[in-house]
Enzyme design. Structure first.
Site, PDB file in Angstrom:
ATOM      1  N   ASN A  10       0.834  -1.206   0.000  1.00  0.00           N
ATOM      2  CA  ASN A  10       0.000   0.000   0.000  1.00  0.00           C
ATOM      3  C   ASN A  10       0.877   1.268   0.000  1.00  0.00           C
ATOM      4  O   ASN A  10       1.518   1.605   0.998  1.00  0.00           O
ATOM      5  CB  ASN A  10      -0.902  -0.056   1.241  1.00  0.00           C
ATOM      6  CG  ASN A  10      -1.865   1.104   1.303  1.00  0.00           C
ATOM      7  OD1 ASN A  10      -1.551   2.216   0.901  1.00  0.00           O
ATOM      8  ND2 ASN A  10      -3.056   0.835   1.827  1.00  0.00           N
ATOM      9  N   LYS A  13       0.160   4.023   2.706  1.00  0.00           N
ATOM     10  CA  LYS A  13       0.700   3.726   4.039  1.00  0.00           C
ATOM     11  C   LYS A  13       2.208   3.967   4.061  1.00  0.00           C
ATOM     12  O   LYS A  13       2.751   4.480   5.028  1.00  0.00           O
ATOM     13  CB  LYS A  13       0.438   2.256   4.386  1.00  0.00           C
ATOM     14  CG  LYS A  13      -0.935   1.925   4.880  1.00  0.00           C
ATOM     15  CD  LYS A  13      -0.834   0.569   5.551  1.00  0.00           C
ATOM     16  CE  LYS A  13      -2.120  -0.134   5.741  1.00  0.00           C
ATOM     17  NZ  LYS A  13      -1.949  -1.494   6.255  1.00  0.00           N
ATOM     18  N   ASP A  68      -1.168  -4.881  11.183  1.00  0.00           N
ATOM     19  CA  ASP A  68      -2.484  -5.430  10.872  1.00  0.00           C
ATOM     20  C   ASP A  68      -3.502  -4.696  11.734  1.00  0.00           C
ATOM     21  O   ASP A  68      -3.239  -4.400  12.899  1.00  0.00           O
ATOM     22  CB  ASP A  68      -2.534  -6.936  11.137  1.00  0.00           C
ATOM     23  CG  ASP A  68      -3.650  -7.598  10.336  1.00  0.00           C
ATOM     24  OD1 ASP A  68      -3.899  -7.182   9.189  1.00  0.00           O
ATOM     25  OD2 ASP A  68      -4.288  -8.544  10.846  1.00  0.00           O
ATOM     26  N   GLY A 149     -12.261   2.571   4.045  1.00  0.00           N
ATOM     27  CA  GLY A 149     -12.734   1.494   4.917  1.00  0.00           C
ATOM     28  C   GLY A 149     -13.999   1.881   5.677  1.00  0.00           C
ATOM     29  O   GLY A 149     -14.978   2.380   5.120  1.00  0.00           O
ATOM     30  N   HIS A 176      -5.788   4.644  15.689  1.00  0.00           N
ATOM     31  CA  HIS A 176      -5.142   3.386  16.033  1.00  0.00           C
ATOM     32  C   HIS A 176      -3.763   3.277  15.390  1.00  0.00           C
ATOM     33  O   HIS A 176      -2.770   3.053  16.054  1.00  0.00           O
ATOM     34  CB  HIS A 176      -6.057   2.246  15.566  1.00  0.00           C
ATOM     35  CG  HIS A 176      -6.625   2.462  14.172  1.00  0.00           C
ATOM     36  ND1 HIS A 176      -7.418   3.540  13.865  1.00  0.00           N
ATOM     37  CD2 HIS A 176      -6.460   1.791  13.008  1.00  0.00           C
ATOM     38  CE1 HIS A 176      -7.742   3.503  12.582  1.00  0.00           C
ATOM     39  NE2 HIS A 176      -7.153   2.450  12.041  1.00  0.00           N
TER      40      HIS A 176
END
Ligand code: IMP
Length: 190
Positions: A10, A13, A68, A149, A176
């Site tokens: 990705n 990211k 993850d 998302g 997060h």
């Protein structure tokens, strides 16, 4: 500068991390010639992060970290959790997942949920884990156009907007992933 692989395909990211971890030469899977889609078949986030980091270190003999993330909804016993990406089925879209979750939450009063990210880092032959959590609630309908998302239906505690309405800069500060990365950075730079 020391090279560190971020086990991701990705590019968004990767770009985000490069902005933050300036004292490392952070490269992605494609940069080391790894085009493989690493199979993430563990039954928790920590297991999947470990699988990805170990795959890279085992096959390419290089320091690496992997992440993850899952959305854990209290009233659904932590679902979709580790299955967040394919909640509505293999090959589903972000929107399919949002629709499925809104359906599963119909009529449920307890809307408490959290995003949780786990990072596994393989450095100098040792393994370390870092966790980031943001608590919030699942909205009853979609709000906002930004993010990705489950962002349009997740409202973090302390805010009146969804993640999709908050904007990238604010989201990265409290999210997060932002929190897990901050812990990783603190560890790498000390
Ligand atoms: P990953 O481990 O980062 O690939 O995340 C797994 C899945 O969790 C993604 O496919 C998204 O559905 C969801 N997800 C992860 N991070 C976020 C976020 O910041 N906002 C909304 N959904 C997310």
């Amino acid at each position: 500068m020391r090279k560190l692989v971020f086990a991701t395909h990705n590019l968004n990211k990767l770009e985000e991390i490069r902005e933050i971890l300036k004292s490392y030469d952070v490269v992605g899977l494609r940069d080391i010639g790894c085009d493989e889609d690493i199979v993430e078949d563990a039954d928790d986030l920590r297991g999947n992060a470990k699988i990805k980091a170990d795959y890279v270190t085992g096959n390419f003999h290089i320091d690496c970290f992997a992440d993850d993330t899952g959305l854990e909804v209290e009233a659904l016993d932590g679902a979709p959790g580790v299955y967040s990406a394919r909640y509505a089925g293999e090959g589903c879209s972000y929107h399919d997942n949002v629709v499925k979750l809104l359906g599963a939450m119909k009529g449920i009063e307890n809307r408490k949920a959290r995003f949780r990210t786990v990072i596994a880092l393989n450095l100098n032959g040792e393994q370390h884990f870092f966790e980031g959590i943001v608590n919030g609630k699942i909205l009853t309908e979609e709000h906002g156009e930004g993010g990705f998302g489950y962002d349009p239906i997740f409202q973090p505690d302390g805010f009146e907007q969804s993640f999709a309405e908050l904007g990238m800069e604010m989201k990265n500060k409290i999210s997060h992933r932002g929190r897990a990365i901050a812990k990783l950075m603190e560890f790498l730079e000390k």
